[in-house]
Each structure stands twice: as C-alpha cells, then as structure tokens.
Design a protein around this motif. Sequence first.
Motif, PDB file in Angstrom:
ATOM      1  N   GLY A  32       0.816  -1.215   0.000  1.00  0.00           N
ATOM      2  CA  GLY A  32       0.000   0.000   0.000  1.00  0.00           C
ATOM      3  C   GLY A  32       0.845   1.258   0.000  1.00  0.00           C
ATOM      4  N   SER A  33       1.910   1.251   0.780  1.00  0.00           N
ATOM      5  CA  SER A  33       2.812   2.411   0.817  1.00  0.00           C
ATOM      6  C   SER A  33       3.480   2.635  -0.531  1.00  0.00           C
ATOM      7  CB  SER A  33       3.867   2.229   1.893  1.00  0.00           C
ATOM      8  OG  SER A  33       3.262   2.121   3.153  1.00  0.00           O
ATOM      9  N   LEU A  34       3.903   1.555  -1.174  1.00  0.00           N
ATOM     10  CA  LEU A  34       4.532   1.681  -2.492  1.00  0.00           C
ATOM     11  C   LEU A  34       3.552   2.196  -3.539  1.00  0.00           C
ATOM     12  CD1 LEU A  34       6.787  -1.508  -2.637  1.00  0.00           C
ATOM     13  CD2 LEU A  34       7.509   0.862  -2.401  1.00  0.00           C
ATOM     14  N   LEU A  35       2.314   1.739  -3.495  1.00  0.00           N
ATOM     15  CA  LEU A  35       1.310   2.230  -4.441  1.00  0.00           C
ATOM     16  C   LEU A  35       1.050   3.722  -4.259  1.00  0.00           C
ATOM     17  CD1 LEU A  35      -1.294  -0.669  -4.463  1.00  0.00           C
ATOM     18  CD2 LEU A  35       0.186   0.044  -6.333  1.00  0.00           C
ATOM     19  N   ILE A  36       0.951   4.152  -3.014  1.00  0.00           N
ATOM     20  CA  ILE A  36       0.726   5.569  -2.750  1.00  0.00           C
ATOM     21  C   ILE A  36       1.939   6.387  -3.170  1.00  0.00           C
ATOM     22  CG2 ILE A  36       0.443   7.274  -0.904  1.00  0.00           C
ATOM     23  CD1 ILE A  36      -1.366   5.198   0.485  1.00  0.00           C
ATOM     24  N   LEU A  37       3.136   5.917  -2.852  1.00  0.00           N
ATOM     25  CA  LEU A  37       4.357   6.620  -3.239  1.00  0.00           C
ATOM     26  C   LEU A  37       4.465   6.733  -4.758  1.00  0.00           C
ATOM     27  CD1 LEU A  37       7.028   7.904  -2.305  1.00  0.00           C
ATOM     28  CD2 LEU A  37       8.041   5.636  -2.476  1.00  0.00           C
ATOM     29  N   PHE A  38       4.148   5.652  -5.471  1.00  0.00           N
ATOM     30  CA  PHE A  38       4.195   5.668  -6.937  1.00  0.00           C
ATOM     31  C   PHE A  38       3.189   6.669  -7.496  1.00  0.00           C
ATOM     32  CE2 PHE A  38       2.579   4.019 -10.999  1.00  0.00           C
ATOM     33  CZ  PHE A  38       3.746   4.085 -11.743  1.00  0.00           C
ATOM     34  N   SER A  39       1.968   6.673  -6.956  1.00  0.00           N
ATOM     35  CA  SER A  39       0.931   7.591  -7.435  1.00  0.00           C
ATOM     36  C   SER A  39       1.327   9.047  -7.204  1.00  0.00           C
ATOM     37  CB  SER A  39      -0.392   7.305  -6.733  1.00  0.00           C
ATOM     38  OG  SER A  39      -0.809   5.996  -6.983  1.00  0.00           O
ATOM     39  N   VAL A  40       1.865   9.336  -6.034  1.00  0.00           N
ATOM     40  CA  VAL A  40       2.284  10.705  -5.731  1.00  0.00           C
ATOM     41  C   VAL A  40       3.445  11.120  -6.641  1.00  0.00           C
ATOM     42  CG1 VAL A  40       3.381  12.129  -3.943  1.00  0.00           C
ATOM     43  CG2 VAL A  40       1.428  10.687  -3.373  1.00  0.00           C
ATOM     44  N   ALA A  41       4.370  10.203  -6.902  1.00  0.00           N
ATOM     45  CA  ALA A  41       5.508  10.521  -7.769  1.00  0.00           C
ATOM     46  C   ALA A  41       5.052  10.809  -9.203  1.00  0.00           C
ATOM     47  CB  ALA A  41       6.514   9.374  -7.753  1.00  0.00           C
ATOM     48  N   VAL A  42       4.134  10.007  -9.729  1.00  0.00           N
ATOM     49  CA  VAL A  42       3.639  10.229 -11.096  1.00  0.00           C
ATOM     50  C   VAL A  42       2.877  11.546 -11.166  1.00  0.00           C
ATOM     51  CG1 VAL A  42       2.003   9.380 -12.830  1.00  0.00           C
ATOM     52  CG2 VAL A  42       3.599   7.806 -11.752  1.00  0.00           C
ATOM     53  N   PHE A  43       2.016  11.806 -10.186  1.00  0.00           N
ATOM     54  CA  PHE A  43       1.266  13.061 -10.182  1.00  0.00           C
ATOM     55  C   PHE A  43       2.212  14.255 -10.070  1.00  0.00           C
ATOM     56  CE2 PHE A  43      -1.187  16.388  -7.984  1.00  0.00           C
ATOM     57  CZ  PHE A  43      -2.175  16.587  -8.933  1.00  0.00           C
ATOM     58  N   GLY A  44       3.233  14.159  -9.235  1.00  0.00           N
ATOM     59  CA  GLY A  44       4.206  15.238  -9.105  1.00  0.00           C
ATOM     60  C   GLY A  44       4.981  15.472 -10.388  1.00  0.00           C
ATOM     61  N   TYR A  45       5.344  14.386 -11.061  1.00  0.00           N
ATOM     62  CA  TYR A  45       6.063  14.502 -12.341  1.00  0.00           C
ATOM     63  C   TYR A  45       5.195  15.196 -13.391  1.00  0.00           C
ATOM     64  CZ  TYR A  45       8.349  13.059 -16.668  1.00  0.00           C
ATOM     65  OH  TYR A  45       8.946  13.052 -17.899  1.00  0.00           O
ATOM     66  N   LEU A  46       3.932  14.784 -13.488  1.00  0.00           N
ATOM     67  CA  LEU A  46       3.026  15.403 -14.458  1.00  0.00           C
ATOM     68  C   LEU A  46       2.763  16.863 -14.124  1.00  0.00           C
ATOM     69  CD1 LEU A  46       0.448  12.525 -14.951  1.00  0.00           C
ATOM     70  CD2 LEU A  46       2.243  13.243 -16.528  1.00  0.00           C
ATOM     71  N   THR A  47       2.625  17.173 -12.855  1.00  0.00           N
ATOM     72  CA  THR A  47       2.402  18.555 -12.445  1.00  0.00           C
ATOM     73  C   THR A  47       3.617  19.421 -12.751  1.00  0.00           C
ATOM     74  OG1 THR A  47       0.919  17.800 -10.701  1.00  0.00           O
ATOM     75  CG2 THR A  47       1.779  20.037 -10.507  1.00  0.00           C
ATOM     76  N   ALA A  48       4.802  18.905 -12.457  1.00  0.00           N
ATOM     77  CA  ALA A  48       6.030  19.662 -12.758  1.00  0.00           C
ATOM     78  C   ALA A  48       6.164  19.884 -14.261  1.00  0.00           C
ATOM     79  CB  ALA A  48       7.242  18.918 -12.217  1.00  0.00           C
ATOM     80  N   GLY A  49       5.841  18.887 -15.059  1.00  0.00           N
ATOM     81  CA  GLY A  49       5.891  19.045 -16.512  1.00  0.00           C
ATOM     82  C   GLY A  49       4.909  20.090 -17.008  1.00  0.00           C
ATOM     83  N   ALA A  50       3.714  20.117 -16.429  1.00  0.00           N
ATOM     84  CA  ALA A  50       2.721  21.117 -16.826  1.00  0.00           C
ATOM     85  C   ALA A  50       3.171  22.520 -16.452  1.00  0.00           C
ATOM     86  CB  ALA A  50       1.377  20.795 -16.182  1.00  0.00           C
ATOM     87  N   VAL A  51       3.786  22.679 -15.287  1.00  0.00           N
ATOM     88  CA  VAL A  51       4.267  23.998 -14.860  1.00  0.00           C
ATOM     89  C   VAL A  51       5.401  24.468 -15.761  1.00  0.00           C
ATOM     90  CG1 VAL A  51       5.449  25.229 -12.991  1.00  0.00           C
ATOM     91  CG2 VAL A  51       3.498  23.757 -12.480  1.00  0.00           C
ATOM     92  N   VAL A  52       6.311  23.573 -16.083  1.00  0.00           N
ATOM     93  CA  VAL A  52       7.424  23.937 -16.978  1.00  0.00           C
ATOM     94  C   VAL A  52       6.890  24.293 -18.351  1.00  0.00           C
ATOM     95  CG1 VAL A  52       9.442  23.006 -18.181  1.00  0.00           C
ATOM     96  CG2 VAL A  52       9.179  22.650 -15.734  1.00  0.00           C
ATOM     97  N   ASP A  53       5.924  23.533 -18.861  1.00  0.00           N
ATOM     98  CA  ASP A  53       5.345  23.809 -20.168  1.00  0.00           C
ATOM     99  C   ASP A  53       4.609  25.151 -20.168  1.00  0.00           C
ATOM    100  OD1 ASP A  53       4.821  23.047 -22.853  1.00  0.00           O
ATOM    101  OD2 ASP A  53       2.768  22.506 -22.271  1.00  0.00           O
ATOM    102  N   LEU A  54       4.009  25.499 -19.057  1.00  0.00           N
ATOM    103  CA  LEU A  54       3.295  26.768 -18.955  1.00  0.00           C
ATOM    104  C   LEU A  54       4.267  27.944 -18.930  1.00  0.00           C
ATOM    105  CD1 LEU A  54       0.488  28.108 -18.481  1.00  0.00           C
ATOM    106  CD2 LEU A  54       0.981  27.913 -16.046  1.00  0.00           C
ATOM    107  N   LEU A  55       5.401  27.783 -18.260  1.00  0.00           N
ATOM    108  CA  LEU A  55       6.340  28.892 -18.086  1.00  0.00           C
ATOM    109  C   LEU A  55       7.303  29.071 -19.244  1.00  0.00           C
ATOM    110  CD1 LEU A  55       7.215  28.454 -14.309  1.00  0.00           C
ATOM    111  CD2 LEU A  55       5.612  30.067 -15.342  1.00  0.00           C
ATOM    112  N   ILE A  56       7.669  27.983 -19.916  1.00  0.00           N
ATOM    113  CA  ILE A  56       8.645  28.057 -20.996  1.00  0.00           C
ATOM    114  C   ILE A  56       7.935  27.808 -22.327  1.00  0.00           C
ATOM    115  CG2 ILE A  56      10.739  27.041 -21.974  1.00  0.00           C
ATOM    116  CD1 ILE A  56      11.527  26.265 -19.135  1.00  0.00           C
ATOM    117  N   PRO A  57       7.926  28.783 -23.216  1.00  0.00           N
ATOM    118  CA  PRO A  57       7.245  28.583 -24.509  1.00  0.00           C
ATOM    119  C   PRO A  57       7.995  27.565 -25.368  1.00  0.00           C
ATOM    120  CG  PRO A  57       8.344  30.708 -24.445  1.00  0.00           C
ATOM    121  CD  PRO A  57       8.492  30.107 -23.089  1.00  0.00           C
ATOM    122  N   GLU A  58       7.260  26.906 -26.265  1.00  0.00           N
ATOM    123  CA  GLU A  58       7.868  25.879 -27.117  1.00  0.00           C
ATOM    124  C   GLU A  58       8.838  26.476 -28.124  1.00  0.00           C
ATOM    125  OE1 GLU A  58       5.401  23.044 -29.032  1.00  0.00           O
ATOM    126  OE2 GLU A  58       4.089  22.863 -27.303  1.00  0.00           O
TER     127      GLU A  58
END
Length: 68
Positions: A32-58
């Motif tokens: 259960g701990s590993l599943l939660i850790l994996f989910s939080v890591a994936v969500f954090g990665y996607l969120t960081a990617g969205a923030v970088v994409d928002l701040l830095i133009p293509e």
Amino acid sequence: MVNIIQNVLDLIGYIGEAAFSFPTSILLVAVGSLLILFSVAVFGYLTAGAVVDLLIPESLGRPPQQRG
C-alpha cells in the motif's frame, strides 16, 4: 502546529501496530505504501511538466517557421 505533529506521530504508531499484528499485514502495508508513493511521484512529475510547459514557450530558441 503541535497537534498536527502529535497526530502524525500517533499515526505512525497505529500503522506500526497494524503492520505487526498479523504476518501478512507487513506485506499489505508495504505494498500500500509503495502504491501511494508511486501515485504521488507520477502526479508530481506530471504537475512539474505542466508547470514547466506553462512557463517556458515551445518556440524558445527556434527560428520562426516559414510558410509556403
């Protein structure tokens, strides 16, 4: 703030009690701990990617596209 810290410490104690109550409980708590850790890591990665994409133009550092 002190109440939050005490609650977290109590939570760790309760999880420890539950994990050591039966032999298979340790495995269930670990999975259960590993599943939660994996989910939080994936969500954090996607969120960081969205923030970088928002701040830095293509088009940063690229010449404009030519038409025709």
